[in-house]
Design an enzyme around this catalytic site. Structure first.
Site, mmCIF file in Angstrom:
data_model
loop_
_atom_site.group_PDB
_atom_site.id
_atom_site.type_symbol
_atom_site.label_atom_id
_atom_site.label_comp_id
_atom_site.label_asym_id
_atom_site.label_seq_id
_atom_site.Cartn_x
_atom_site.Cartn_y
_atom_site.Cartn_z
ATOM 1 N N ASP A 41 -3.200 5.327 -0.876
ATOM 2 C CA ASP A 41 -4.439 5.788 -0.552
ATOM 3 C C ASP A 41 -4.889 4.770 0.765
ATOM 4 O OD1 ASP A 41 -4.453 3.058 -1.815
ATOM 5 O OD2 ASP A 41 -6.085 3.863 -3.290
ATOM 6 N N ARG A 42 -4.179 3.750 1.374
ATOM 7 C CA ARG A 42 -4.620 3.059 2.544
ATOM 8 C C ARG A 42 -3.705 3.351 3.716
ATOM 9 N NH1 ARG A 42 -5.650 -3.066 0.827
ATOM 10 N NH2 ARG A 42 -6.842 -2.839 -0.953
ATOM 11 N N LYS B 266 -9.695 7.542 -1.545
ATOM 12 C CA LYS B 266 -9.308 7.250 -0.068
ATOM 13 C C LYS B 266 -7.893 7.787 0.207
ATOM 14 C CE LYS B 266 -8.122 2.349 -0.838
ATOM 15 N NZ LYS B 266 -8.558 1.840 -1.901
ATOM 16 N N ASP C 63 0.378 3.133 -3.670
ATOM 17 C CA ASP C 63 0.002 4.302 -4.145
ATOM 18 C C ASP C 63 -0.580 5.266 -2.838
ATOM 19 O OD1 ASP C 63 -2.360 2.502 -3.542
ATOM 20 O OD2 ASP C 63 -3.400 3.555 -5.187
ATOM 21 N N SER D 128 -1.423 -0.504 -6.971
ATOM 22 C CA SER D 128 -1.816 -0.192 -5.257
ATOM 23 C C SER D 128 -1.038 -1.161 -4.325
ATOM 24 C CB SER D 128 -3.286 -0.404 -5.040
ATOM 25 O OG SER D 128 -3.512 -0.138 -3.758
ATOM 26 N N HIS D 129 -1.829 -2.044 -3.537
ATOM 27 C CA HIS D 129 -0.868 -2.581 -2.665
ATOM 28 C C HIS D 129 -0.380 -4.205 -3.327
ATOM 29 C CE1 HIS D 129 -4.895 -4.131 -3.573
ATOM 30 N NE2 HIS D 129 -4.752 -5.387 -2.854
ATOM 31 N N THR E 81 -17.907 -2.633 -2.309
ATOM 32 C CA THR E 81 -16.687 -2.508 -2.295
ATOM 33 C C THR E 81 -16.149 -1.678 -3.437
ATOM 34 O OG1 THR E 81 -16.335 -4.435 -1.025
ATOM 35 C CG2 THR E 81 -14.563 -3.827 -2.023
ATOM 36 N N ASP F 169 -0.080 2.246 1.808
ATOM 37 C CA ASP F 169 0.341 1.353 0.794
ATOM 38 C C ASP F 169 1.139 1.814 -0.481
ATOM 39 O OD1 ASP F 169 -1.680 2.695 -0.362
ATOM 40 O OD2 ASP F 169 -2.683 1.040 -1.278
HETATM 41 C C1 VG1 Z 1 -9.717 -4.237 -2.621
HETATM 42 C C2 VG1 Z 1 -10.422 -4.005 -1.233
HETATM 43 C C3 VG1 Z 1 -11.161 -2.755 -1.562
HETATM 44 C C4 VG1 Z 1 -10.355 -1.746 -2.266
HETATM 45 C C5 VG1 Z 1 -9.470 -2.199 -3.297
HETATM 46 C C6 VG1 Z 1 -8.787 -1.090 -3.838
HETATM 47 O O1 VG1 Z 1 -10.478 -4.833 -3.476
HETATM 48 O O2 VG1 Z 1 -11.123 -5.041 -0.729
HETATM 49 O O3 VG1 Z 1 -11.842 -2.220 -0.554
HETATM 50 O O4 VG1 Z 1 -11.137 -0.300 -2.636
HETATM 51 O O5 VG1 Z 1 -8.890 -3.329 -2.908
HETATM 52 O O6 VG1 Z 1 -7.960 -0.736 -2.975
HETATM 53 P P1 VG1 Z 1 -10.901 -6.286 -3.811
HETATM 54 O O7 VG1 Z 1 -11.793 -6.410 -5.019
HETATM 55 O O8 VG1 Z 1 -9.644 -7.000 -4.085
HETATM 56 O O9 VG1 Z 1 -11.491 -6.786 -2.411
HETATM 57 V V1 VG1 Z 1 -6.424 -0.014 -3.532
HETATM 58 O O10 VG1 Z 1 -5.679 0.539 -2.152
HETATM 59 O O11 VG1 Z 1 -5.674 -1.508 -3.904
HETATM 60 O O12 VG1 Z 1 -6.551 0.760 -4.946
HETATM 61 CO CO CO Z 2 -4.358 1.598 -2.716
#
Ligand code: VG1
Ligand code: CO
Length: 566
Positions: free
Chosen positions: A303-304, A398, A301, A135-136, A366, A299
């Site tokens: 989804d953000r 998302k 992948d 992801s990010h 979360t 982001d």
């Molecule tokens: C973070 C965010 C959470 C989100 C997750 C995956 O998790 O706070 O809200 O669902 O990333 O997003 P954490 O445990 O680091 O707070 V993605 O776009 O990175 O798959």
């Molecule tokens: Co993501």
């Protein structure tokens, strides 16, 4: 894993094996890795961890073992294009073939955004899918890699499933694979790998068609034709091709609307995280004299999303609330909403809208996996997280571009109103939830735990006391009982609620790969329109200090400032 742009090496012996008849599945002896427990969103580790022999294979085999798919099942496979994506696609295809999977639908080049994977699983009736993404988190040889498994509803596997996978990885002794040449995933159409059919599809097509059904493309096209300008920053990540097709071509936003649109294995060296810190170029572009009307970013992948107006930032919590309040302007939601849900640290702005609409609202832990049962049961239509995540029942992830299109739809149907004006009008009607989040990244694990322990240690005596002029109403460790399936999840963040509606929340991240990341979420409520115009950081300054003192954050982390302020 090899460099993604290089095809997997094929030794003459292996090539010979495939040129004969069907390659024979092979059982490989392996030993467990102790660290394969999925976090908030799949298994995320540094690339060198994933590069250990058998590491990826063990996790994928454990997942297939738990999934216990019937013979000839269809799976979906794709990723965000980060370093290691191509090689991992081939590894998973070989395991799928050797494990009796019937068909794997792969995005061309091994690319599929997270929401597009969810879409394809649902549209094609697949039993599940693998998403290759961290992801990010940054990519590249020194960055992160990740694997996520989604179920037939298109959503992330729930904790019962991921816990079973983690248990399986601790006792695994073998996996099944094939010796075969790499499948040509760059060519659309049908390919074969042993008994497995590999179908390479356009990663954008199904997704773009779904978006056309949900939103008023005619109205948005007319708005662009009338001179409306936007800038979409794909951050060198997976949404580039999706945004170019949908925004520039189908909606006529014009060439150059999408910037950083070519997915790169290392995302150009940046964090593909659409927030005020990591998408700073976009923030600056929207602050310029000739700024476009609307800015958005997505982001790694896809989804953000981050939503910007001219010199204007829409907090993700507000974005969810504004979309909920305006949902019926979009054809896909014209019938109204069944309910809304938000993750616990997300501001209560959406709750206020739900109450005004007379629909239920839910507060979940979360991570998107907790929305799945509510969406499947038809209890909610929209959901979101403060971490730049927004989505609906159209898929079970998302969806960054979906949120951007939803905003465009709202803007097109409220002609002449800017993003700023729409947000301010929302606050005037529903009240403003001031919001900020502080992230302390890569802390020593003990320091982060120390902060959590310090806060938790005060729970018994906090209620009724006054902190920074506010009376504490309650303090607890958030636990969630899923109202649909009854499953209980504990220790999902420490909440301190004040009598005036404000809150501070402490959580440890479940997606980081280095040390521990502490997140502090701070929220205040202001019903008076005359006092809604302050900068969030200024308005919340005193409450941030209350939070820092409560957790003895400066003392325990040795940090004066957080890594990221949102
Ligand atoms: C973070 C965010 C959470 C989100 C997750 C995956 O998790 O706070 O809200 O669902 O990333 O997003 P954490 O445990 O680091 O707070 V993605 O776009 O990175 O798959
Ligand atoms: Co993501």
């Amino acid at each position: 894993m090899a460099v993604p742009t290089t095809p997997a090496p094929v030794t003459p012996a292996k090539a010979a094996a495939t040129s004969s008849t069907t390659p024979t599945p092979r059982v490989v002896a392996t030993t467990p890795f102790p660290d394969q427990k999925p976090g908030t969103s799949g298994l995320r580790k540094r690339v060198p961890v994933f590069q250990q022999p058998h590491y990826l294979e063990n996790f994928v085999q454990a997942t297939l073992d738990v999934a216990a798919l019937p013979a000839d099942t269809t799976l979906v496979l794709g990723g965000d294009g980060r370093y290691g994506n191509r090689e991992a696609v081939q590894t998973i295809l070989r395991l799928a073939a050797a494990n009796g999977v019937g068909r794997v639908i792969v995005g061309r080049g091994g690319i599929l955004s997270t929401p597009a994977t969810s879409c394809v699983i649902r549209e094609r009736g697949a039993a599940g899918g693998f998403i290759l993404s961290a992801s990010h988190n940054p990519g590249g040889p020194d960055g992160d890699f990740g694997v996520k498994y989604n179920l037939a509803n298109g959503g992330p596997a729930p904790e019962s499933f991921t816990d079973a996978v983690a248990a399986r990885t601790r006792v695994i002794t073998e996996y099944r694979t094939l010796d075969a040449a790499a499948v040509d995933v760059d060519t659309l159409g049908e390919h074969a790998l042993g008994g497995l059919a590999v179908e390479v599809v356009d990663p954008v097509a199904d997704y773009a068609a779904l978006m056309e059904r949900l939103f008023d493309f005619g109205a948005i096209r007319a708005m662009f034709a009338g001179g409306f300008r936007m800038r979409f920053d794909a951050m060198h990540a997976v949404t580039g091709p999706y945004a170019a097709e949908i925004l520039e071509r189908r909606l006529g936003a014009g060439a150059g609307t999408v910037v950083n649109g070519t997915p790169l294995p290392d995302f150009g060296g940046g964090h593909p995280d659409p927030n005020l810190t990591y998408a700073h170029d976009l923030v600056e572009a929207l602050a310029a004299d000739d700024a476009p009307d609307f800015g958005a970013a997505s982001d790694g992948d896809g989804d953000r999303n981050m939503i910007l107006g001219r010199r204007w930032f829409v907090s993700p919590s507000d974005s969810l609330a504004v979309l909920a309040a305006n949902a019926t302007l979009a054809p896909g939601y014209a019938r109204g909403l069944a309910g809304v849900a938000r993750s616990m640290p997300t501001s209560q702005a959406a709750d206020v809208v739900a109450e005004a609409l007379g629909i239920p609202h839910y507060e979940t832990p979360t991570g998107w996996k907790f929305f799945g049962s509510l969406l499947d049961a038809g209890r909610i239509t929209l959901c979101g997280e403060e971490s730049f995540g927004t989505g609906s029942d159209h898929v079970r992830e998302k969806d960054g571009l979906w949120a951007v299109l939803f905003w465009l739809n709202v803007l097109a149907r409220r002609p002449g109103e800017s993003v700023e004006r729409i947000t301010r009008a929302h606050w005037a009607r529903f009240g403003r939830h001031y919001y900020t989040r502080r992230d302390y990244e890569a802390l020593p694990v003990d320091a982060a735990r120390g902060v959590m322990d310090a806060v938790r240690g005060r729970f018994a005596t906090l209620p009724g006391t006054t902190l920074g002029g506010r009376t504490v109403a309650s303090a607890d460790d958030f636990a969630y009982a899923d109202p649909v399936d009854g499953s209980v999840t504990e220790h999902q963040g420490l909440r301190v609620r004040f009598a005036d509606g404000s809150r501070v929340v402490f959580r440890l991240s479940g997606t980081g790969t280095e040390g521990a990341t502490l997140r502090i979420y701070v929220e205040g409520f202001e019903p008076d329109p005359a006092r809604q115009g302050e900068d969030a950081q200024v308005a919340l300054g005193p409450l941030v200090e209350v939070a820092l003192a409560l957790g003895q954050v400066r003392e325990r982390t040795g940090r004066e400032e957080s890594t990221v302020i949102t």
